[in-house]
Scaffold this active site. Structure first.
Site, PDB file in Angstrom:
ATOM      1  N   ASP A 261      59.499  23.231  -2.340  1.00  0.00           N
ATOM      2  CA  ASP A 261      59.447  24.078  -1.571  1.00  0.00           C
ATOM      3  C   ASP A 261      60.071  23.656  -0.421  1.00  0.00           C
ATOM      4  O   ASP A 261      59.218  22.962   0.516  1.00  0.00           O
ATOM      5  CB  ASP A 261      58.854  25.493  -1.624  1.00  0.00           C
TER       6      ASP A 261
HETATM    7  C1  NOJ Z   1      62.556  28.666  -0.409  1.00  0.00           C
HETATM    8  C2  NOJ Z   1      61.790  30.023  -2.184  1.00  0.00           C
HETATM    9  O1  NOJ Z   1      60.617  29.789  -1.880  1.00  0.00           O
HETATM   10  C3  NOJ Z   1      62.805  28.677  -3.083  1.00  0.00           C
HETATM   11  O2  NOJ Z   1      62.504  29.752  -4.110  1.00  0.00           O
HETATM   12  C4  NOJ Z   1      64.247  28.334  -2.898  1.00  0.00           C
HETATM   13  O3  NOJ Z   1      64.627  27.654  -4.143  1.00  0.00           O
HETATM   14  C5  NOJ Z   1      64.080  27.292  -1.876  1.00  0.00           C
HETATM   15  N1  NOJ Z   1      63.784  28.368  -0.403  1.00  0.00           N
HETATM   16  C6  NOJ Z   1      65.725  26.649  -1.759  1.00  0.00           C
HETATM   17  O4  NOJ Z   1      66.826  27.646  -1.142  1.00  0.00           O
END
Ligand code: NOJ
Length: 840
Positions: A261
């Site tokens: 993530d």
């Molecule tokens: C953090 C989020 O938890 C995730 O779901 C997302 O895809 C990424 N940021 C990218 O924006």
């Protein structure tokens, strides 16, 4: 993390090394062969460049890898979200996952996935960051439960399977997220400022609850999986070798690539060894400085021997094979939008202080006719909880009075809050990265106004003091409950519903009570992210009807009007339980708000989540999981249970692993890491090159290898064998067929839900009821019948045997009961294996 095991509640995550190589599943053989041809000709820096993002805001998408132009591989664009293409325009804002779950409609789940994929491809997105099955919905206040399909592993699993198959049919790589145990927003991640919480999950609970939908997503052939921010059993997901290498890659046979993530990586060598394949957006501990845990540092780690060449080869092979698997080598568009700006021109790399400029948005309209699917999902997700005196449907002659800001528009504009970080006007989705901009919004106010001139609107959350009503007047009161992702706090709610609890926002409960004091007929429409307590007014005599419209996206108004005025019967069913009181949940699913670290979130309720807990503990609920009324009624009859594959205690022996690509394992010459001559670099952008490659080879790796680190391949787990696990787990054990008859007076769609009760003879406690299959009928006219035939697999009757490390089933299904009905509390038919079926 420096804490003793006892302060960590005794939860530890055992090591699992080395990371297994991909390529051994036959469905991926061709893609891996193509990848092998390319990767075996790549230099060290070409390989590294594909594993790491170029830095946050260093390109058009929320993340992009470096490229390998010699082989025609562009920077791969990774972009949110699970409900539409985030941060752009001329896209569709579909209903959120929770609404999709409420449809219980596999065809619509697929259709929405396919439409999402078409839009992603049209914008030049290689990897679309969805669907979401983690959170599973363990915590009713958890901020992101609306991104997934509901608080049940089977519902999540089927939602994910259909969405992934739909999306990937268009050539887009889906990214199933967040792996795993990510059930709360507060303290979710480790950064320079804090240590993220640890979700402490025992092996059986992990397998039977949280892993279940991931297994189904892998079985669907998902191309990528995103690791969660949190720790599991006190090891960060982004470098948890058991989760990535042991469970995901070996046991579930995942063949695609594993990505962090955003900014969730906390170590370079450690994460590489644990099995991570891609770092996003590439930055190190502090973003925007031009630092990375990988890129140039991964180059160094290969040259000095800290990370084996074989591991890098597997990372890049997985990425390139996935790119081939979905045909992205042929006619795949490059990004034609910018998630950084809606202007036509601007900085190409806004994360750089000295970015060149150019055309960044081509304003490609990718909506097609997806509004039809968006409306159908929103409509068929609408769940009617109550309809006394057949109050609904309304007629256009009814005299209507509409209350609540949730019926109207956001006065500041439909996209005025970044990533939907406010709750103003009708609630169409939660907030955070799981959103998209609305291309347009049909509000309930507009849609109702379009079909009747007998409606007066009071777009306010304060009941007007001067209102009087006649007996025939009908009030429709709109309520909302919102939540979202942790980087935005809305009205004191840091993602999770910390302040709001499980109550309606903006005094919605008082609004209903005030309306109910004046009107003899009140219809309540609720837009909510998840469970909401209705007790303050649900039993008031004038509250006749209640609709949960979930999170409908851009077609909020049209879909509601379709149902309110009877063009369609409501056919949604609850994807979670509505309890009587929040205190009815086990206390272990409350938000953890303790500080400082180590924050231990013990999943002590185990497999007893939502209705599994309420049923097992005889706790009365207001509306059970699966509940949903229609304007008609359905009769269930003629159940027939047929044995298809007799169940043995454990599945037959797994297939042996196929071969994986074999590359030379010698460390490449340091000269490969030198900057290309005359290279025009962008300031702060992340590159794989080294200023002084030779010195990298001479540094002795002082890296402290983790306990249990080994390069000898593990014995393949007995429960694995193909994508998702041992393929025999999906052998059909029983088929249940039954007849559904519309025995009411209006057309409508039924959802037959099959719940399984496992025998106590298994020797393990299991919830009395577990949803394992469902099927939704087409529209049945009054009097019409249909026969539904539903397959249940070996896995549907299995429990995870933590000692044997395999799925244990009752031999021949002895003692198994299957219930079919309209909700977890409205079971109409029962079949006991070896005995007759009957009505309940
Ligand atoms: C953090 C989020 O938890 C995730 O779901 C997302 O895809 C990424 N940021 C990218 O924006």
């Amino acid at each position: 993390m420096g804490a003793s095991t006892s302060s960590l509640g005794g939860y530890a995550s055992p090591p699992y090394y080395p990371a297994p190589n991909g390529g051994w599943v036959s469905d991926w053989t061709d893609a891996y062969a193509k990848a092998y041809d390319v990767v075996s000709n790549m230099t060290l820096v070409e390989k590294v460049n594909l594993t790491t993002g170029t830095g946050i805001y260093m390109g058009p998408c929320v993340g992009q890898t470096g490229s390998a132009p010699r082989f025609g591989i562009p920077n791969l664009c990774l972009q949110d979200s699970p409900l539409g293409i985030r941060d752009t325009d001329f896209n569709t804002a579909f209903p959120a996952g929770i609404t999709v779950g409420a449809t219980f409609d596999k065809a619509l789940m697929y259709a929405r996935g396919e439409a999402l994929g078409e839009e992603a491809r049209g914008k030049g997105v290689n990897v679309q960051l969805g669907p979401v099955v983690g959170p599973l919905g363990r915590k009713p206040r958890g901020g992101r439960i609306w991104e997934g399909f509901g608080a049940d592993p089977t519902l999540q699993a089927i939602g994910a399977y259909q969405t992934i198959q739909g999306m990937q049919s268009t050539g887009v790589i889906a990214c199933l997220k967040h792996f795993i145990g990510y059930e709360q927003e507060m303290y979710r991640m480790t950064s320079v400022l804090q240590t993220g919480y640890s979700s402490n999950i025992d092996d059986r609970t992990l397998h039977e609850m949280y892993l279940w939908p991931f297994a189904e997503g892998v079985r669907a052939g998902v191309g990528s999986v995103m690791m969660a921010y949190n720790q599991v059993n006190n090891s960060d997901c982004s470098q948890n070798s058991l989760l990535i290498s042991g469970i995901l890659k070996d046991e579930l046979g995942f063949q695609g690539f594993v990505v962090t993530d955003w900014l969730g990586q906390i170590g370079g060598v450690s994460s590489a060894l644990a099995g991570l394949d891609m770092s996003m957006p590439g930055d190190g501990a502090v973003p925007l400085l031009g630092d990375s845990y990988w890129m140039y540092d991964l180059t160094t780690a290969i040259l000095n021997g800290s990370v084996p060449v074989e591991r890098l080869n597997d990372m890049v092979t997985r990425i390139v094979a996935t790119w081939y698997q979905f045909g992205q080598d042929e006619d795949y568009p490059l990004p034609n939008f910018s998630s950084n700006t809606l202007d036509a021109t601007g900085a190409l790399y806004p994360g750089s202080l000295f970015s060149p400029s150019g055309v960044v948005n081509e304003f490609i309209n990718v909506q097609g006719n997806h509004n039809i699917t968006a409306r159908a999902v929103a409509r068929d997700g609408i769940t009617m909880l109550k309809n006394d005196d057949n109050t609904l449907p309304l007629t256009t002659d009814d005299s209507l009075f509409i209350f609540g800001t949730d019926a109207g528009a956001n006065p500041d504009g439909i996209n005025s809050c970044t990533d939907m970080g406010c709750n103003s006007g009708v609630l169409t989705m939660g907030w955070g990265s799981g959103t998209s901009r609305l291309p347009y919004l049909i509000t309930p106010q507009e849609a109702i106004g379009n079909v009747t001139s007998n409606a007066e609107f009071y777009i306010t959350d304060t009941f007007p003091s001067d209102i009087t009503a006649t007996d025939s007047d009908i009030a429709i009161v709109f309520l909302s409950a919102d939540s979202g992702e942790n980087y935005i706090t809305v009205d004191g709610n840091p993602g999770d519903r910390l302040e709001a609890g499980l109550y309606s926002w903006y005094s919605g409960d008082e609004l209903v009570q005030a309306a109910a004091a004046v009107y003899s007929t009140v219809v309540v429409v609720i837009h909510t992210v998840g469970p909401i307590i209705l007790e303050q007014w649900i039993d008031l005599p004038s509250v006749k009807a209640v609709l949960i419209a979930h999170l409908p996206g851009q077609e909020a108004g049209n879909s509601l009007v379709d149902v309110l005025f009877g063009d369609y019967s409501p056919s949604g069913h609850m994807p979670y339980t509505i309890p009587i009181s929040e205190s009815d949940y086990p206390s272990s699913v409350s938000l953890i708000d303790q500080w400082p670290a180590p924050i231990q979130d013990n999943f002590t309720e185990g497999i007893y989540l939502d209705y599994r807990y309420f049923v097992a503990n005889n706790i009365a609920v207001r509306y059970p999981f699966g509940h949903g009324l229609s304007y008609t009624t359905f009769h269930y009859s003629d159940p027939v249970l047929t044995t298809v594959t007799p169940l043995s205690q454990y599945p037959p022996t797994r297939p042996i692993k196929g071969p994986t690509p074999m590359y030379a394992t010698t460390v490449p010459p340091a000269s490969q890491a030198a900057w290309p001559t005359n290279f025009d670099s962008v300031f702060q952008y992340l590159y794989p090159y080294l200023d002084d490659p030779d010195s990298a080879t001479t540094t002795t790796p002082a890296y402290p290898y983790p306990t249990g680190y080994s390069t000898t391949p593990q014995t393949p787990p007995r429960s694995g064998g193909a994508e998702g696990g041992n393929p025999a787990l999906w052998d059909v054990a029983f088929t249940l067929s039954l007849t559904v008859t519309n025995n009411g007076t209006r057309p409508g769609r039924a959802v037959a839900q099959v719940y399984v009760e496992l025998p106590s003879g298994l020797g393990l406690d299991t919830p009395p009821l577990q949803l394992r299959q469902f099927e939704k009928t087409d529209i049945l006219e009054a009097g019409e019948s249909v026969v539904l035939s539903m397959n249940l697999t070996r896995k549907d009757f299995s429990v995870w045997d933590v000692v044997v490390q395999d799925w244990l089933a009752p031999v021949d299904g002895a003692g198994v009961k299957l219930f079919a009905g309209e909700s977890s509390a409205d079971l109409r038919l029962v079949c006991e294996v070896g005995a007759d079926c009957s009505t309940v």
